[in-house]
Enzyme design. Structure first.
Site, mmCIF file in Angstrom:
data_model
loop_
_atom_site.group_PDB
_atom_site.id
_atom_site.type_symbol
_atom_site.label_atom_id
_atom_site.label_comp_id
_atom_site.label_asym_id
_atom_site.label_seq_id
_atom_site.Cartn_x
_atom_site.Cartn_y
_atom_site.Cartn_z
ATOM 1 N N HIS A 140 13.795 16.689 -52.886
ATOM 2 C CA HIS A 140 14.853 16.133 -52.020
ATOM 3 C C HIS A 140 15.210 17.123 -50.913
ATOM 4 C CE1 HIS A 140 18.595 14.345 -50.730
ATOM 5 N NE2 HIS A 140 19.324 15.314 -51.249
ATOM 6 N N GLU A 206 21.683 8.511 -53.105
ATOM 7 C CA GLU A 206 21.096 9.672 -53.765
ATOM 8 C C GLU A 206 21.226 9.477 -55.261
ATOM 9 O OE1 GLU A 206 22.976 13.218 -52.266
ATOM 10 O OE2 GLU A 206 21.808 13.180 -50.427
ATOM 11 N N GLN A 247 26.085 12.539 -40.786
ATOM 12 C CA GLN A 247 25.860 13.873 -41.363
ATOM 13 C C GLN A 247 25.054 14.767 -40.420
ATOM 14 O OE1 GLN A 247 23.631 13.744 -45.031
ATOM 15 N NE2 GLN A 247 23.568 15.959 -45.238
ATOM 16 N N TYR A 251 27.095 18.217 -39.365
ATOM 17 C CA TYR A 251 27.109 19.134 -40.510
ATOM 18 C C TYR A 251 26.840 20.602 -40.173
ATOM 19 C CZ TYR A 251 22.132 20.101 -41.384
ATOM 20 O OH TYR A 251 20.856 20.569 -41.312
ATOM 21 N N LYS A 260 29.564 12.269 -45.984
ATOM 22 C CA LYS A 260 29.424 12.155 -47.432
ATOM 23 C C LYS A 260 30.739 11.970 -48.184
ATOM 24 C CE LYS A 260 25.139 14.677 -48.306
ATOM 25 N NZ LYS A 260 24.577 13.952 -49.443
ATOM 26 N N THR A 264 31.538 8.042 -53.469
ATOM 27 C CA THR A 264 30.570 8.626 -54.402
ATOM 28 C C THR A 264 30.776 7.900 -55.718
ATOM 29 O OG1 THR A 264 30.624 10.770 -53.295
ATOM 30 C CG2 THR A 264 29.857 10.755 -55.568
HETATM 31 O O1 LIG Z 1 18.788 20.884 -45.311
HETATM 32 C C1 LIG Z 1 19.792 20.707 -44.615
HETATM 33 O O2 LIG Z 1 19.966 21.208 -43.509
HETATM 34 C C2 LIG Z 1 20.861 19.825 -45.076
HETATM 35 C C3 LIG Z 1 20.746 19.157 -46.155
HETATM 36 C C4 LIG Z 1 21.765 18.285 -46.677
HETATM 37 O O3 LIG Z 1 22.872 18.140 -46.204
HETATM 38 C C5 LIG Z 1 21.272 17.590 -47.853
HETATM 39 C C6 LIG Z 1 22.174 16.712 -48.563
HETATM 40 O O4 LIG Z 1 22.221 15.525 -48.285
HETATM 41 C C7 LIG Z 1 22.954 17.318 -49.649
HETATM 42 C C8 LIG Z 1 22.963 16.467 -50.855
HETATM 43 O O5 LIG Z 1 21.909 16.278 -51.445
HETATM 44 O O6 LIG Z 1 24.003 15.949 -51.218
HETATM 45 CA CA LIG Z 2 24.740 14.875 -53.205
HETATM 46 MG MG LIG Z 3 22.830 15.055 -52.896
#
Ligand SMILES: O=C(O)/C=C/C(=O)CC(=O)CC(=O)O
Ligand SMILES: [Ca+2]
Ligand SMILES: [Mg+2]
Length: 336
Positions: A140, A206, A247, A251, A260, A264
């Site tokens: 992931h 997820e 996001q 982010y 996010k 949830t």
């Molecule tokens: O790799 C990155 O820059 C950012 C990754 C994330 O924000 C991944 C994400 O969705 C976190 C999660 O799995 O909840």
């Molecule tokens: Ca997560």
């Molecule tokens: Mg996650």
């Protein structure tokens, strides 16, 4: 192990499982007051620990105050610690087993204790004061990293060394089955020079496994990796809904926020580590590089649990399986 309550052959809730949950009657009341009960699942039924407690059972759990089942939430039981969890489980398994007449032969009490799952509504298992969402799947992390930075830079340099996570919004945790509203937010469309405010067009799911932490620590007092498992009451499934377009724009550099924190979802039954014990196994080795000593754990410390995701698109009556995996593939289980 056999119960006098029927458990269908392929059911995930035999007497060996007994996951904990919180529920109320869909209509009317469950046996006695109070309105919200704590209990376990067995076959297609729920067993009210709250009613059993009112009837004089489940009263001598080590380290647990006597009102542990009276408050319509699992917080008090979770705070009591593993000796209380084991004692409650052992008492319930004994009372519900086919060789034991104490509950089975009291039809009037049985009618107040045992209810059909279809007659109850499942609620959140506990008041959740805080939660941290970890990034423990290497696949992931590689996929999302590639989406944001390209495949060559997918995994950030820290990822193989420590559990990477973000703090979520505890008040947005809702039970499975509740409806979720597509969020609006600020996004930067491809090739645009300015952001726009719009409904998310990249809502993602997820598949995660979440841990409920029981006793916890006093502020400032560390818990060692070896001691950490004594704080884990049990596991649920979790869907960390994510609006990838929101996001992606927001982010950097402080991590996910509005992308996010809008919903949830967790499954309502908390499967205890005692129930998972027969499925304990080793995670992928963390040897390249080896993690620092304070993070090293004795093996085996994960569980062999099959996980799938099915999606039924709007207007269809049949689900399609889009993900098949297993909890044991997580690289860093300590970073749930
Ligand atoms: O790799 C990155 O820059 C950012 C990754 C994330 O924000 C991944 C994400 O969705 C976190 C999660 O799995 O909840
Ligand atoms: Ca997560
Ligand atoms: Mg996650």
């Amino acid at each position: 192990m056999e119960s006098f309550i029927e458990v269908p052959p392929d059911c995930d809730f035999p007497l060996e499982n007994l996951p904990w949950g919180v529920f109320k009657a869909r209509t009317g009341a469950i046996g006695d007051s109070p309105e919200v009960h704590v209990g376990v699942a067995l076959g297609q039924h729920v067993i009210s620990a709250t009613t059993l407690h009112v009837a004089g059972y489940l009263r001598d759990l080590p380290e647990a105050d006597t009102r542990v089942f009276a408050k319509g939430r699992l917080n008090e039981l979770m705070a009591a610690g593993r000796p209380a969890w084991r004692a409650a489980r052992a008492t319930l398994q004994r009372l519900l087993s086919s060789s034991e007449g104490e509950l089975r032969d009291q039809p009037e009490l049985l009618a107040r204790v045992v209810h059909k799952q279809e007659d109850v509504e499942m609620l959140l298992p506990a008041r959740i004061g805080d939660y941290t969402d970890f990034y423990a799947s290497r696949q992931h992390a590689t996929n999302v990293g590639a989406m944001f930075r390209g495949l060559a830079n997918a995994l950030n340099p820290n990822w193989l060394h420590l559990p990477v996570g973000y703090h979520g919004r505890a008040s947005s945790i809702i039970p499975a089955g509740a409806s979720v509203r597509r969020p609006w937010g600020q996004v930067m469309p491809a090739n645009a020079s300015a952001p726009v405010f719009s409904p998310s067009s990249q809502v993602d799911f997820e598949l995660e496994v979440a841990a409920f932490v029981g006793p916890g620590n006093a502020l400032g007092e560390p818990i060692t990796v070896a001691g950490a498992w004594d704080h884990v009451f049990g596991l649920v499934l979790m869907n960390d809904w994510s609006a990838r377009d929101i996001q992606k724009w927001e982010y950097v550099p402080l991590g996910p926020f509005n992308g996010k924190n809008w919903a949830t979802q967790i499954s309502p039954w908390v499967v205890t580590l005692e129930a998972l014990e027969p499925f304990r196994c080793s995670p992928p080795p963390q040897i390249d590089p080896e993690v620092l000593p304070y993070l090293r754990e004795a093996l085996p410390y994960t569980y062999d649990v099959e996980l799938t995701v099915d999606i039924t698109p709007a207007g269809y009556d049949r689900a399609t399986t889009v993900t098949r995996s297993n909890l044991k593939h997580l690289y860093g289980i300590r970073g749930f």
